[in-house]
Design an enzyme around this catalytic site. Structure first.
Site, short mmCIF file in Angstrom:
data_model
loop_
_atom_site.label_atom_id
_atom_site.label_comp_id
_atom_site.label_asym_id
_atom_site.label_seq_id
_atom_site.Cartn_x
_atom_site.Cartn_y
_atom_site.Cartn_z
N LYS A 270 52.69 46.32 46.12
CA LYS A 270 53.17 45.39 47.15
C LYS A 270 54.44 44.72 46.67
O LYS A 270 54.67 44.60 45.46
CB LYS A 270 52.11 44.29 47.37
N ARG A 344 39.14 49.94 52.43
CA ARG A 344 38.27 50.92 53.09
C ARG A 344 37.62 51.85 52.06
O ARG A 344 36.51 52.32 52.27
CB ARG A 344 39.09 51.70 54.14
N1 BES Z 1 44.42 43.34 51.58
C1 BES Z 1 45.37 44.04 52.36
C2 BES Z 1 45.43 43.54 53.80
C3 BES Z 1 46.06 42.18 53.98
C4 BES Z 1 47.43 42.05 54.02
C5 BES Z 1 45.26 41.10 54.17
C6 BES Z 1 47.99 40.80 54.21
C7 BES Z 1 45.81 39.85 54.36
C8 BES Z 1 47.18 39.69 54.38
C9 BES Z 1 45.01 45.53 52.39
O1 BES Z 1 44.42 46.03 51.25
C10 BES Z 1 46.28 46.27 52.57
O2 BES Z 1 47.09 46.25 51.70
N2 BES Z 1 46.42 46.92 53.71
C11 BES Z 1 47.58 47.64 54.03
C12 BES Z 1 47.13 48.93 54.66
C13 BES Z 1 48.26 49.91 54.85
C14 BES Z 1 48.75 50.40 53.51
C15 BES Z 1 47.74 51.06 55.68
C16 BES Z 1 48.39 46.81 55.00
O3 BES Z 1 47.81 46.14 55.86
O4 BES Z 1 49.61 46.78 54.87
MN MN Z 2 45.80 46.67 49.80
#
Ligand code: BES
Ligand code: MN
Ligand code: ZN
Length: 493
Positions: A270, A344
């Site tokens: 990230k 997931r």
């Molecule tokens: N934990 C995150 C989702 C999230 C993001 C929750 C911001 C709260 C605030 C999750 O693990 C994630 O990174 N999801 C990605 C999925 C994508 C790579 C398909 C996302 O939402 O960007």
């Molecule tokens: Mn994630």
């Protein structure tokens, strides 16, 4: 260390120096709450209300100080709105607490008898407790003026109402546990730290079990372990079971929580800005633990099992790579195209495990799963996905009544197709569009035939950037009131 406030009940109000808090609805005459006050106090607060244009709007406030034999007494009237909000008394109590927590007041008295609403005073106290919660253990130099002063709440209410308080206290304890787990830093609440904080639930009659890395390897949980493999922290599956039915309810309701104690994204790292927020990526697991705390605390007449998949998602030389293929416990293979879509991967093995071991008819998972959920619903409501209309409406109703609101989104074949992999059974990401739905579709592939399942994406509701009437900025404890209400309304007769 979190502050603890004692709540007691008394059948009739008394002339002391505690801050007296009186709720008033929109359009109600102020005489309704001033009739028990001295003539001078009544006049003073009426004038203050007029001068401050107080009209009973939800969470509005008017206050005065009056003279008593023992010194000054604060009188506060809090608006409860026009009854359109199921949480109005909670929010009014929370509003008073936000105002008074560090005010120097030590004792608050809530007197809601004028409203003639069932448990109104208790609800105010419940809201006040929620709004009082904070974690001060890391502040070694807090100035005296910023420290909480409130230590006691008295609710003026009947003995009958007093006997119902235990249940509010238990739900509050659940909310407090969830907030604590979310707020504590990720070097403390790593998977092992999370488990340790939940162990005391055993004292309430919750059976606690865990699976470690070796056991999960033996079970074939390749998806969960693939996420964990980049971290020095040991992963755990935490299993908490509460049976308040003495065996009468054979199959437990299953709650499954995403417990990524920190989500860096892994090799699909990230961006740095805002990454600190990802300590709350165990908000689903925290809600499950908090719900178990609430249910056991109030001895709910239901059989419930709560599962938390606990891992840390880190980049390292041992981390999984985008394009790795893992085999889940169900036997289905997953092409991991993005290591940041890890939730997931954790949930699918936890969900499969609980279906194999407890054969639940109903399974509800909670997860801070997708950023796309926040784009869709913002911070006010969580997303609800379900393969069963009845279950969806039970949850949505529980959300509306408890205040932890839910909004349903669709599932369907056309969305499911988007996660077919060209080399394995499933890929762990779909296209950018409908990102929350394709995440839910991924999970649905691990739901056995006949199981009623709902997925709650709480990415937007587990944490707040700004304070609300019921929580300071930070962890909300979202999901605890919801799951508690869902069980109370559908399993406890
Ligand atoms: N934990 C995150 C989702 C999230 C993001 C929750 C911001 C709260 C605030 C999750 O693990 C994630 O990174 N999801 C990605 C999925 C994508 C790579 C398909 C996302 O939402 O960007
Ligand atoms: Mn994630
Ligand atoms: Zn995540």
């Amino acid at each position: 260390m979190t502050i603890s406030i004692t709540v007691t009940f008394t059948p009739s109000g008394s002339e002391d120096t505690s801050a007296l808090i009186l709720p008033l609805g929109k359009g109600q005459s102020i005489d309704l709450v001033t009739k028990d006050l001295s003539a001078d106090s009544a006049t003073a607060i009426k004038r203050a209300a007029t001068a401050g244009r107080f009209d009973g709007t939800l969470a509005s406030i008017v206050e005065i100080f009056t003279e008593t034999e023992n010194g000054a007494r604060r009188i506060v009237i809090v608006g409860t709105g026009n009854g359109e909000d199921s949480e109005s008394f909670e929010k009014a109590g929370g509003t008073a607490m936000a105002k008074l927590l560090t005010s120097g007041e030590t004792m608050l008295t809530f007197d809601a008898r004028s409203q003639g609403v069932d448990q109104a005073g208790s609800r105010m106290a419940f809201g006040a407790l929620q709004r009082s919660w904070r974690l001060d253990s890391y502040r070694t130099k807090a100035l005296p003026k910023t420290k909480p002063t409130v230590t006691d709440i008295t609710v003026v209410a009947s003995d009958e109402e007093a006997s119902g308080w235990e249940r509010f206290q238990a739900v509050y304890a659940g909310i407090a546990l969830a907030r604590e787990l979310v707020t504590e830093p990720p070097n403390v609440i790593h998977p092992t730290g999370f488990v340790e904080r939940c162990r005391p639930l055993a004292d309430l009659g919750v059976t606690i079990e865990t699976l470690d890395r070796a056991e999960m390897t033996k079970l074939g949980m390749g998806a969960l372990l693939g996420v964990a493999q980049g971290s020095a922290q040991e992963p755990h599956m935490l299993i908490m079971r509460w049976d308040g039915t003495e065996g009468a309810q054979k199959k437990p309701v299953a709650f499954v929580g995403k417990g990524v104690t920190f989500d860096t994204g892994g090799i699909s790292l990230k961006p740095g800005a805002g990454m600190e927020d990802m300590k709350f990526d165990m908000g689903g697991a925290a809600a499950v633990a908090g719900a178990m705390r609430a249910l056991a605390g109030r001895k709910a007449k239901a059989h419930v099992v709560g599962i938390c998949g606990l891992v840390e998602n880190m980049p390292s030389s041992n981390a999984q790579r985008p394009s790795d293929i893992v085999t889940t416990m169900s036997g289905q293979t997953v092409e991991v195209l993005n290591t940041d879509a890890e939730g997931r991967l954790v949930l699918c093995d936890a969900m499969h495990w609980v279906q194999e071991n407890y054969a639940p008819d109903v399974m509800v998972d909670l997860a801070t799963l997708t950023g796309a959920m926040i784009i869709a619903l913002g911070f006010e409501q969580a997303g609800c996905f379900s393969n069963d209309d009845g279950l969806a409406s039970q949850l949505i109703n529980a959300g509306a009544v408890s205040g932890d609101k839910l909004w349903r989104l669709p599932l369907g074949k056309a969305y499911d197709k988007l996660i077919d992999s060209s080399i394995a059974d499933i890929k762990n990401v779909g296209p950018r569009e409908a990102g929350s739905i394709t995440a839910a579709q991924f999970l649905q592939r691990f739901v056995k035939d006949g199981v009623k399942w709902a997925h709650l994406d709480i990415a937007g509701t587990a944490w707040r950037k700004t304070a609300s009437n019921l929580a300071d900025k930070g962890a909300t404890g979202y999901g605890v009131r919801l799951l508690d209400r869902f069980i109370a309304d559908n399993y406890e007769g």
